[in-house]
Motif scaffolding. Structure first.
Motif, PDB file in Angstrom:
ATOM      1  N   GLN A 165       0.830  -1.209   0.000  1.00  0.00           N
ATOM      2  CA  GLN A 165       0.000   0.000   0.000  1.00  0.00           C
ATOM      3  C   GLN A 165       0.862   1.256   0.000  1.00  0.00           C
ATOM      4  OE1 GLN A 165      -2.237  -1.093   3.516  1.00  0.00           O
ATOM      5  NE2 GLN A 165      -4.093  -1.506   2.317  1.00  0.00           N
ATOM      6  N   ILE A 166       1.984   1.209   0.717  1.00  0.00           N
ATOM      7  CA  ILE A 166       2.908   2.354   0.690  1.00  0.00           C
ATOM      8  C   ILE A 166       3.452   2.543  -0.722  1.00  0.00           C
ATOM      9  CG2 ILE A 166       5.043   3.310   1.616  1.00  0.00           C
ATOM     10  CD1 ILE A 166       4.606   1.581   4.106  1.00  0.00           C
ATOM     11  N   LYS A 167       3.833   1.453  -1.362  1.00  0.00           N
ATOM     12  CA  LYS A 167       4.404   1.522  -2.706  1.00  0.00           C
ATOM     13  C   LYS A 167       3.392   2.069  -3.711  1.00  0.00           C
ATOM     14  CE  LYS A 167       7.044  -1.182  -6.069  1.00  0.00           C
ATOM     15  NZ  LYS A 167       7.667  -2.500  -6.358  1.00  0.00           N
ATOM     16  N   GLN A 168       2.131   1.693  -3.553  1.00  0.00           N
ATOM     17  CA  GLN A 168       1.094   2.175  -4.471  1.00  0.00           C
ATOM     18  C   GLN A 168       0.909   3.682  -4.398  1.00  0.00           C
ATOM     19  OE1 GLN A 168      -2.439  -0.086  -3.592  1.00  0.00           O
ATOM     20  NE2 GLN A 168      -1.646  -1.982  -4.504  1.00  0.00           N
ATOM     21  N   ALA A 169       1.248   4.283  -3.265  1.00  0.00           N
ATOM     22  CA  ALA A 169       1.094   5.728  -3.109  1.00  0.00           C
ATOM     23  C   ALA A 169       2.200   6.506  -3.815  1.00  0.00           C
ATOM     24  CB  ALA A 169       1.083   6.088  -1.621  1.00  0.00           C
ATOM     25  N   ILE A 170       3.253   5.828  -4.221  1.00  0.00           N
ATOM     26  CA  ILE A 170       4.405   6.488  -4.851  1.00  0.00           C
ATOM     27  C   ILE A 170       4.244   6.440  -6.362  1.00  0.00           C
ATOM     28  CG2 ILE A 170       6.911   6.437  -5.111  1.00  0.00           C
ATOM     29  CD1 ILE A 170       7.050   5.048  -2.392  1.00  0.00           C
ATOM     30  N   PRO A 171       4.438   7.576  -7.051  1.00  0.00           N
ATOM     31  CA  PRO A 171       4.377   7.552  -8.523  1.00  0.00           C
ATOM     32  C   PRO A 171       5.348   6.525  -9.095  1.00  0.00           C
ATOM     33  CG  PRO A 171       4.424   9.815  -7.712  1.00  0.00           C
ATOM     34  CD  PRO A 171       4.668   8.925  -6.520  1.00  0.00           C
ATOM     35  N   PRO A 172       4.924   5.745 -10.071  1.00  0.00           N
ATOM     36  CA  PRO A 172       5.774   4.661 -10.611  1.00  0.00           C
ATOM     37  C   PRO A 172       7.132   5.126 -11.111  1.00  0.00           C
ATOM     38  CG  PRO A 172       3.511   4.412 -11.375  1.00  0.00           C
ATOM     39  CD  PRO A 172       3.581   5.734 -10.672  1.00  0.00           C
ATOM     40  N   HIS A 173       7.206   6.358 -11.646  1.00  0.00           N
ATOM     41  CA  HIS A 173       8.488   6.801 -12.200  1.00  0.00           C
ATOM     42  C   HIS A 173       9.557   6.947 -11.121  1.00  0.00           C
ATOM     43  CE1 HIS A 173       6.857  10.805 -10.965  1.00  0.00           C
ATOM     44  NE2 HIS A 173       8.128  11.044 -10.718  1.00  0.00           N
ATOM     45  N   CYS A 174       9.165   7.038  -9.854  1.00  0.00           N
ATOM     46  CA  CYS A 174      10.140   7.182  -8.778  1.00  0.00           C
ATOM     47  C   CYS A 174      11.023   5.946  -8.634  1.00  0.00           C
ATOM     48  CB  CYS A 174       9.431   7.475  -7.458  1.00  0.00           C
ATOM     49  SG  CYS A 174       8.677   9.113  -7.353  1.00  0.00           S
ATOM     50  N   PHE A 175      10.564   4.822  -9.159  1.00  0.00           N
ATOM     51  CA  PHE A 175      11.337   3.596  -9.042  1.00  0.00           C
ATOM     52  C   PHE A 175      12.234   3.358 -10.255  1.00  0.00           C
ATOM     53  CE2 PHE A 175       7.589   3.025  -6.382  1.00  0.00           C
ATOM     54  CZ  PHE A 175       8.166   2.609  -5.186  1.00  0.00           C
ATOM     55  N   ARG A 176      12.178   4.264 -11.240  1.00  0.00           N
ATOM     56  CA  ARG A 176      12.983   4.091 -12.455  1.00  0.00           C
ATOM     57  C   ARG A 176      14.361   4.712 -12.260  1.00  0.00           C
ATOM     58  NH1 ARG A 176       8.172   6.350 -15.490  1.00  0.00           N
ATOM     59  NH2 ARG A 176       6.695   4.600 -15.593  1.00  0.00           N
ATOM     60  N   ARG A 177      15.390   3.940 -12.644  1.00  0.00           N
ATOM     61  CA  ARG A 177      16.768   4.405 -12.542  1.00  0.00           C
ATOM     62  C   ARG A 177      17.258   4.860 -13.905  1.00  0.00           C
ATOM     63  NH1 ARG A 177      17.799  -1.242  -9.525  1.00  0.00           N
ATOM     64  NH2 ARG A 177      16.599  -1.782 -11.362  1.00  0.00           N
ATOM     65  N   SER A 178      17.877   6.020 -13.947  1.00  0.00           N
ATOM     66  CA  SER A 178      18.415   6.568 -15.188  1.00  0.00           C
ATOM     67  C   SER A 178      19.934   6.585 -15.113  1.00  0.00           C
ATOM     68  CB  SER A 178      17.880   7.985 -15.430  1.00  0.00           C
ATOM     69  OG  SER A 178      18.601   8.627 -16.461  1.00  0.00           O
ATOM     70  N   LEU A 179      20.579   5.833 -15.975  1.00  0.00           N
ATOM     71  CA  LEU A 179      22.032   5.788 -15.985  1.00  0.00           C
ATOM     72  C   LEU A 179      22.613   7.168 -16.248  1.00  0.00           C
ATOM     73  CD1 LEU A 179      24.595   4.037 -15.870  1.00  0.00           C
ATOM     74  CD2 LEU A 179      24.344   3.656 -18.324  1.00  0.00           C
ATOM     75  N   LEU A 180      22.031   7.886 -17.213  1.00  0.00           N
ATOM     76  CA  LEU A 180      22.530   9.217 -17.562  1.00  0.00           C
ATOM     77  C   LEU A 180      22.370  10.194 -16.394  1.00  0.00           C
ATOM     78  CD1 LEU A 180      23.716  11.049 -19.755  1.00  0.00           C
ATOM     79  CD2 LEU A 180      21.373  11.535 -20.513  1.00  0.00           C
ATOM     80  N   ARG A 181      21.206  10.168 -15.779  1.00  0.00           N
ATOM     81  CA  ARG A 181      20.976  11.102 -14.665  1.00  0.00           C
ATOM     82  C   ARG A 181      21.855  10.768 -13.473  1.00  0.00           C
ATOM     83  NH1 ARG A 181      15.074  12.972 -12.152  1.00  0.00           N
ATOM     84  NH2 ARG A 181      15.935  14.594 -10.783  1.00  0.00           N
ATOM     85  N   SER A 182      22.008   9.497 -13.196  1.00  0.00           N
ATOM     86  CA  SER A 182      22.866   9.105 -12.080  1.00  0.00           C
ATOM     87  C   SER A 182      24.303   9.547 -12.305  1.00  0.00           C
ATOM     88  CB  SER A 182      22.807   7.586 -11.878  1.00  0.00           C
ATOM     89  OG  SER A 182      21.523   7.171 -11.460  1.00  0.00           O
TER      90      SER A 182
END
Length: 385
Positions: A34-51
């Motif tokens: 339920q906690i995870k569902q409250a978080i926008p899905p894009h928050c779990f995406r990792r970007s190699l370039l941004r990192s």
């Protein structure tokens, strides 16, 4: 550093109260899903370039500070050089702490979608800061799996009164607390890595440099060897630099900033896991979700950004450790309504919080019948002998 008045764990400002509300120890009325569902899905995406952009940003700033210090400080009149070098040490120490946090993120596989990239970047960055990457990553992941457990947590495990050293009560005064804090901030990190000081109890000497120590299993020994090789390689490079440039030059440009990095690491971790509002559990009471919620978000002011928000989004980090740091603040805001009174935050200015915790969090005991949980398996900090 830090902003605002003293905060209770639900984030509402306190002006005149002498205590902070304790984190509830009852089973939460929500699940991790339920906690995870409250978080926008894009928050779990990792970007190699941004990192990588954060790595480049931090290393460019560190290189700039180094260039200015080594190219121009010797032109300064004598009184000004005594000011310039400490400023360099603090700035460089803060930036390199950010680099350390990114390497820590690699250990959680939060840097990219590629494990080999994360491990390569983490090994290079952590080794450069004299941290055995794989060795510490292994014990740190175990900490995340056992947060708040009296028997199995790996770092800043509180002691019951009966297991305190015989001289602990003699340090329970202002001079003693100053001495304890100085020793902890300067020697705490290397002592933890070398001898597991403040870590989990083992029946024999535990060291992050020993592949055959009790911390590691047979399948993890090769990674410890690789970590040690990285440390030895950096030490050799530092030796050659000292031989060429001189030991004093190495200490001024690298050694003192590294001491500041180590002090920040200990301070950040200490304040995240040490608070009179946080419970600890023995095996009869502990479960993963309650343990993950037994860690404190803190406000380091402008340093929150410098440290990539590891300070003020630590609860979200414990719940979802593979989430990149650049999404953690958005995730924290999303989960606050779900967590409610289970969200622990204290906005006390850091220098005040450090002194207060050193004074109030001496040891832990069960609070049976004391209004703090009524269970022999739930432990709270005590501040009097």
């Amino acid at each position: 550093m830090g902003a605002g008045g003293r905060m209770p764990v639900d984030g509402i400002k306190e002006e005149n109260r002498g205590s902070v509300n304790r984190v509830p120890i009852e089973k939460p009325p929500f699940t991790l899903g339920q906690i995870k569902q409250a978080i926008p899905p894009h928050c779990f995406r990792r970007s190699l370039l941004r990192s990588f952009s954060y790595v480049v940003h931090d290393l460019c700033l560190a290189s700039l500070f180094y260039y200015i210090a080594t190219s121009y400080f010797h032109f300064l009149p004598q009184p000004f050089s005594y000011i310039a070098w400490p400023v360099y040490w603090v700035l460089q120490g803060c930036i390199l702490t950010g680099v350390w946090v990114i390497a820590h993120e690699c250990g959680h596989h939060a840097f990219s979608d590629y494990q080999w990239v994360d491990d390569t970047v983490g090994l290079i960055l952590h080794s450069a800061l004299l941290v055995p990457y794989f060795s510490w990553t292994i014990s740190h992941r175990r900490h995340h799996s056992n947060t708040g457990s009296m028997e199995r947590d790996e770092v800043f495990v509180p002691k019951p009164k009966s297991k305190l050293s015989c001289f602990a009560k003699y340090l329970n005064n202002p001079p003693g607390r100053v001495l304890s804090l100085v020793v902890t901030l300067t020697l705490g990190w290397p002592m933890y890595l070398a001898f597991n000081v403040s870590g989990r109890y083992y029946d024999r000497l535990a060291s992050h440099y020993n592949p055959y120590g009790p911390i590691y299993s047979d399948r993890e020994r090769l990674q410890v060897y690789i970590s040690d090789t990285g440390i030895f390689a950096v030490i050799y490079v530092l030796y050659k630099i000292a031989a060429t440039k001189g030991l004093a030059w190495l200490l001024c440009t690298y050694g003192v900033p590294l001491l500041i990095v180590n002090a920040f690491l200990v301070l950040i971790t200490y304040l995240q896991h040490t608070h009179s509002a946080l419970p600890h559990y023995d095996s009869s009471e502990w479960d993963w979700l309650r343990g993950a919620l037994s860690t404190m978000d803190r406000d380091f002011g402008v340093l929150n950004k410098v440290f990539h928000n590891i300070t003020d989004t630590h609860v979200a980090h414990h719940l979802f450790s593979t989430m990149p740091h650049y999404h953690a603040m958005e995730a924290t805001k999303a989960i606050k309504p779900i967590l409610g009174k289970y969200y622990p935050f204290d906005g006390t200015p850091i220098y005040k919080a450090m002194w207060r915790e050193a004074k109030e969090c001496l040891y832990v005991e069960p609070d049976v019948g004391g209004g703090g949980g009524g269970s022999k398996g739930v432990f709270w900090y005590r501040n009097k002998f």
